[in-house]
Motif scaffolding. Structure first.
Motif, PDB file in Angstrom:
ATOM      1  N   VAL A   3       0.832  -1.202   0.000  1.00  0.00           N
ATOM      2  CA  VAL A   3       0.000   0.000   0.000  1.00  0.00           C
ATOM      3  C   VAL A   3       0.871   1.258   0.000  1.00  0.00           C
ATOM      4  O   VAL A   3       0.572   2.240  -0.690  1.00  0.00           O
ATOM      5  CB  VAL A   3      -0.974   0.004   1.193  1.00  0.00           C
ATOM      6  N   THR A   4       1.961   1.241   0.764  1.00  0.00           N
ATOM      7  CA  THR A   4       2.871   2.389   0.787  1.00  0.00           C
ATOM      8  C   THR A   4       3.444   2.654  -0.601  1.00  0.00           C
ATOM      9  O   THR A   4       3.446   3.798  -1.076  1.00  0.00           O
ATOM     10  CB  THR A   4       4.016   2.151   1.792  1.00  0.00           C
ATOM     11  N   GLU A   5       3.913   1.603  -1.260  1.00  0.00           N
ATOM     12  CA  GLU A   5       4.466   1.776  -2.608  1.00  0.00           C
ATOM     13  C   GLU A   5       3.389   2.265  -3.580  1.00  0.00           C
ATOM     14  O   GLU A   5       3.648   3.157  -4.405  1.00  0.00           O
ATOM     15  CB  GLU A   5       5.071   0.457  -3.078  1.00  0.00           C
ATOM     16  N   HIS A   6       2.197   1.691  -3.472  1.00  0.00           N
ATOM     17  CA  HIS A   6       1.093   2.093  -4.348  1.00  0.00           C
ATOM     18  C   HIS A   6       0.743   3.566  -4.138  1.00  0.00           C
ATOM     19  O   HIS A   6       0.618   4.327  -5.107  1.00  0.00           O
ATOM     20  CB  HIS A   6      -0.126   1.209  -4.074  1.00  0.00           C
ATOM     21  N   MET A   7       0.575   3.971  -2.875  1.00  0.00           N
ATOM     22  CA  MET A   7       0.158   5.339  -2.600  1.00  0.00           C
ATOM     23  C   MET A   7       1.235   6.350  -2.967  1.00  0.00           C
ATOM     24  O   MET A   7       0.929   7.448  -3.456  1.00  0.00           O
ATOM     25  CB  MET A   7      -0.226   5.496  -1.127  1.00  0.00           C
ATOM     26  N   MET A   8       2.487   6.012  -2.757  1.00  0.00           N
ATOM     27  CA  MET A   8       3.548   6.966  -3.094  1.00  0.00           C
ATOM     28  C   MET A   8       3.702   7.132  -4.599  1.00  0.00           C
ATOM     29  O   MET A   8       4.214   8.144  -5.067  1.00  0.00           O
ATOM     30  CB  MET A   8       4.856   6.572  -2.419  1.00  0.00           C
ATOM     31  N   ASP A   9       3.224   6.156  -5.367  1.00  0.00           N
ATOM     32  CA  ASP A   9       3.145   6.327  -6.815  1.00  0.00           C
ATOM     33  C   ASP A   9       1.944   7.199  -7.196  1.00  0.00           C
ATOM     34  O   ASP A   9       1.980   7.927  -8.186  1.00  0.00           O
ATOM     35  CB  ASP A   9       3.025   4.966  -7.510  1.00  0.00           C
ATOM     36  N   GLU A  10       0.878   7.100  -6.408  1.00  0.00           N
ATOM     37  CA  GLU A  10      -0.352   7.818  -6.705  1.00  0.00           C
ATOM     38  C   GLU A  10      -0.313   9.290  -6.260  1.00  0.00           C
ATOM     39  O   GLU A  10      -0.958  10.142  -6.873  1.00  0.00           O
ATOM     40  CB  GLU A  10      -1.536   7.132  -6.000  1.00  0.00           C
ATOM     41  N   VAL A  11       0.415   9.561  -5.175  1.00  0.00           N
ATOM     42  CA  VAL A  11       0.350  10.886  -4.549  1.00  0.00           C
ATOM     43  C   VAL A  11       0.725  12.042  -5.486  1.00  0.00           C
ATOM     44  O   VAL A  11       0.036  13.077  -5.484  1.00  0.00           O
ATOM     45  CB  VAL A  11       1.195  10.919  -3.254  1.00  0.00           C
ATOM     46  N   PRO A  12       1.771  11.952  -6.303  1.00  0.00           N
ATOM     47  CA  PRO A  12       2.078  13.097  -7.185  1.00  0.00           C
ATOM     48  C   PRO A  12       0.900  13.502  -8.069  1.00  0.00           C
ATOM     49  O   PRO A  12       0.633  14.699  -8.240  1.00  0.00           O
ATOM     50  CB  PRO A  12       3.276  12.594  -8.005  1.00  0.00           C
ATOM     51  N   GLU A  13       0.183  12.530  -8.625  1.00  0.00           N
ATOM     52  CA  GLU A  13      -0.973  12.853  -9.450  1.00  0.00           C
ATOM     53  C   GLU A  13      -2.115  13.406  -8.603  1.00  0.00           C
ATOM     54  O   GLU A  13      -2.823  14.343  -9.007  1.00  0.00           O
ATOM     55  CB  GLU A  13      -1.443  11.616 -10.224  1.00  0.00           C
ATOM     56  N   LEU A  14      -2.303  12.853  -7.406  1.00  0.00           N
ATOM     57  CA  LEU A  14      -3.333  13.371  -6.502  1.00  0.00           C
ATOM     58  C   LEU A  14      -3.041  14.825  -6.125  1.00  0.00           C
ATOM     59  O   LEU A  14      -3.956  15.648  -6.043  1.00  0.00           O
ATOM     60  CB  LEU A  14      -3.414  12.499  -5.245  1.00  0.00           C
TER      61      LEU A  14
END
Length: 342
Positions: free
Chosen positions: A265-276
């Protein structure tokens, strides 16, 4: 036909018993500091989705939103006592239990490479092994650290240099290292509970606040400020903690499942955060077109970066004999990863 009736009845009883057993899924309570829709919530929802799927419904994750179970101090205590399985809390808050974790309050301590930071936040020996005994002494276990995005400044005046922060009342957490870090950058750090930020900005009790852009939007801080400043000096980092006794009571396979899922989840979210971040910034600018967004140049960032050297020295003084070791080891990990991943 009569001979089949007892068997049919027995089958129904077994089926009903099976359904009743299935309905009694184990509930894991998970508290976050903010409201629904924030990045902490998105992280918690992702964990909930994955863990419930992996356990075939044997575990249900129930999310409690900011303030429902009390302050961050309250949820930390509940986690330590095993009454709450997971708590998402700021690292500034955790610093009162484990001073070494205030490492993340030092500006420019992390990399500007997202892959490097992902590796640090999921695999760092300094964080997850060297500090584990300190967490355990407080009844806690550090499960994950992740970024909610950059710590941007929602402010009532423009900031381009440390001199612009003179007499600037910056809201901070009640954290010794945050006090020192913002003093070194030139501001007047002002501790204040999260729930009082909006009113304090509106009434000019404070001049600004550092928060992830998602929080600036969700908490409507942009409504009562005129500027949003990106200095890229720091990521706004959060921690997921659990009770050490509760975690150790789990079967080894379940412990591994939790750890693996947190890492995913950490890896997934840290990939998602820049776009968010881009999406939340777009919403802010759409809803308040007159707000001025400032992204500091490299030349403007340089004086802030230079001042962070003084903050590193204060970290060592605050933590004590172990401070220099923690700082050196973490920077060595960061530098090694930058060489590998760049």
């Amino acid at each position: 036909m009569d001979l089949l009736k007892p068997c049919t009845t027995l089958a129904k009883v077994v089926a009903l018993a099976s359904l009743a057993f299935t309905a009694q899924a184990e509930t894991w309570k998970y508290a976050i500091e903010v409201s629904q829709g924030d990045i902490q919530d998105l992280y918690a929802q992702e964990f909930k989705k994955r863990i419930e799927a992996k356990t075939d419904g044997d575990v249900e994750v129930r999310i409690f939103y900011g303030g429902t179970l009390g302050t961050s101090a309250d949820t930390t205590e509940l986690a330590a006592n095993g009454a709450l399985q997971f708590a998402n809390v700021s690292l500034g808050h955790l610093g009162s239990f484990v001073p070494e974790i205030q490492l993340f309050s030092i500006p420019f301590i992390l990399s500007e490479n997202n892959d490097v930071n992902k590796a640090l936040m999921t695999e760092s020996k300094t964080l997850y092994q060297d500090m584990s005994a300190d967490f355990a002494r407080n009844g806690l276990r550090l499960m994950s650290i992740y970024s909610e995005g950059e710590d941007a400044w929602a402010a009532n005046r423009a900031i381009h240099s440390p001199e612009d922060l003179e007499n600037f009342k910056m809201r901070i957490l009640v954290s010794p290292m945050q006090v020192e870090a913002f003093k070194d950058m030139g501001s007047s750090p002002t501790p204040l509970p999260f729930g009082e930020i909006y009113g304090a900005l509106q009434l000019k009790v404070i001049d600004g606040v550092g928060q992830p852009i998602s929080s600036v939007y969700q908490s409507k801080f942009f409504e009562v400020t005129d500027y949003l400043i990106s200095a890229r000096h720091q990521l706004f980092t959060s921690a997921i903690i659990t009770g050490d006794d509760w975690f150790n009571s789990l079967p080894p396979t379940r412990q591994q499942l939790v750890q693996d899922t947190m890492k995913e989840v950490t890896e997934h979210m840290m990939d998602e955060v820049p776009e968010l971040e881009r999406q939340f910034l777009a919403k802010i600018r759409q809803e308040k077109p007159e707000l001025t967004y400032i992204s500091l140049t490299e030349a403007e960032r340089a004086p802030f970066r230079a001042r962070a050297e003084q903050t590193r020295k204060k970290f060592v003084e605050l933590v004590g004999t172990n401070g220099q070791t923690v700082l050196d080891n973490f920077l060595a990990e960061r530098n090694r990863l930058e060489q590998q991943l760049n």
